[in-house]
Design a protein around this motif. Structure first.
Motif, PDB file in Angstrom:
ATOM      1  N   CYS A 123      -6.516  -0.315   2.593  1.00 31.91           N
ATOM      2  CA  CYS A 123      -5.160  -1.561   2.855  1.00 31.91           C
ATOM      3  C   CYS A 123      -5.559  -2.893   3.460  1.00 31.91           C
TER       4      CYS A 123
ATOM      5  N   CYS B  90      -0.209   3.695   3.364  1.00 33.84           N
ATOM      6  CA  CYS B  90       0.391   3.803   4.444  1.00 33.84           C
ATOM      7  C   CYS B  90       1.169   2.603   4.994  1.00 33.84           C
TER       8      CYS B  90
ATOM      9  N   CYS C 141       0.900  -1.115   0.018  1.00 34.12           N
ATOM     10  CA  CYS C 141       0.061  -0.188   0.041  1.00 34.12           C
ATOM     11  C   CYS C 141       0.879   1.263   0.045  1.00 34.12           C
TER      12      CYS C 141
HETATM   13 ZN   LIG Z   1      -3.100   1.041   3.703  1.00 33.58          ZN
END
Ligand SMILES: [Zn+2]
Length: 343
Positions: free
Chosen positions: A277, A269, A266
């Motif tokens: 995600c 993050c 992802c």
């Molecule tokens: Zn994420």
């Protein structure tokens, strides 16, 4: 007094002949015919003081001049206005008209980018029919008629019943239909990237009835899962950014064995886990090692050759790259410039 009128007349004629704009013409009118202090107005006002025997003559001269002046001013006005309209004079210092500049549609941009990324590692772009035989769409991919796996593809059928040895015609439900067509060309080894339109009976925020898929197929001697992983990781880094990673998870498809789901780390993050995600990973699509039955359907000896395939949606992949700015796949087909101009 007569002399004075003659003088004013000559002066006026000389001045008006030099005037070429309306502002100066209005100033001239005021100077000679202005109600308060116009030069000729003052003469007309002064007629009272003129001796009676000259009054008639001088009055006539002054009034005649006034009329001449009014006519000349009117004519000059018309000439100046006419010149302004027909003038081809051009002020090159004015800023020009800026026409809006367009760009390729986001899906087209994504297709070019994906093609280029795979071309750098030796894949060749291919396109196969969008109206396809059942044989290439399903049967040659290890899905015989009535196989339950076909239910996963909500297919549009052109023919209600089989019309030949290759079955009935369908709108390509996935780009995997190009796999056996490519094998039939008998040009080994194969490094194909097939990008084309696909059609399924589906519509919601992440599914459109027509969308684009890209499908990689590599067939050569001694091809392993390590090659597949390396290729997927290469794509993730090239398309999404150098800090992104790809991973594979066991899955099941009829036309690959073993089969995998491909995830990319992802970008929001950085792999730690967030709302967008699943524990730091986003699902991209399917991949796997080409099933021996598919190689056989394409006339290739699975004892000599092996290969891998992967495929997923262009729009979906692009939306994952764009992140939160494209929340609904249908925005890609609405031709709304307020949306498209942001990219
Ligand atoms: Zn994420």
């Amino acid at each position: 007094m007569k002399q004075k009128i003659q003088q004013i007349k000559e002066q006026f004629n000389e001045e008006i002949s030099k005037i070429s704009d309306l502002v100066k013409l209005a100033e001239l009118e005021i100077r000679y015919l202005g109600r308060k202090a116009g030069e000729l107005t003052q003469i007309l006002r002064g007629l009272k003081t003129v001796p009676a025997d000259q009054k008639k003559e001088i009055g006539q001269l002054a009034n005649q001049l006034k009329q001449e002046m009014v006519e000349k001013i009117e004519t000059a006005k018309k000439v100046i206005k006419g010149q302004a309209i027909s003038s081809d004079w051009l002020d090159v210092t004015l800023p020009g008209v800026q026409w809006p500049q367009g760009h390729l549609h986001l899906v087209t941009q994504a297709i070019s980018e994906i093609t280029e990324i795979f071309e750098h590692v030796g894949f060749v772009r291919r396109r196969y029919p969008e109206v396809e035989w059942d044989f290439y769409a399903f049967e040659s991919l290890n899905m015989p008629p009535d196989h339950p796996a076909r239910d996963e593809w909500e297919t549009f059928f052109i023919d209600p019943k089989p019309v030949g040895p290759k079955g009935q015609r369908v709108l390509t439900p996935h780009t995997s239909s190009g796999q056996v067509r490519e094998m039939e060309r008998k040009h080994l080894p194969i490094r194909m990237i097939n990008i084309s339109k696909c059609y399924r009976r589906q519509i919601d925020v992440s599914h459109a009835p027509m969308f684009h898929q890209f499908e990689g197929l590599l067939i050569d001697k001694d091809v392993t899962i390590a090659h597949l992983k390396g290729t997927l990781d290469y794509f993730a880094k090239q398309f999404f950014g150098p800090d992104r990673k790809a991973r594979i998870r066991p899955f099941h498809f009829q036309f690959t064995e073993p089969s995998f789901e491909v995830d990319v780390s992802c970008g929001l993050c950085g792999g730690k886990g967030c709302k967008m995600c699943k524990a730091g990973w986003l699902e991209l699509g399917g991949a796997g090692m080409v099933h021996p039955n598919v190689l056989k359907a394409g006339g290739i000896d699975p004892k000599k050759y092996s290969g891998f395939a992967f495929g997923w949606g262009v729009e979906r992949t692009y939306m994952m790259k764009a992140g939160l700015s494209i929340p609904d796949i249908r925005m890609l087909y609405q031709s709304d410039l307020r949306f498209l101009n942001q990219f």
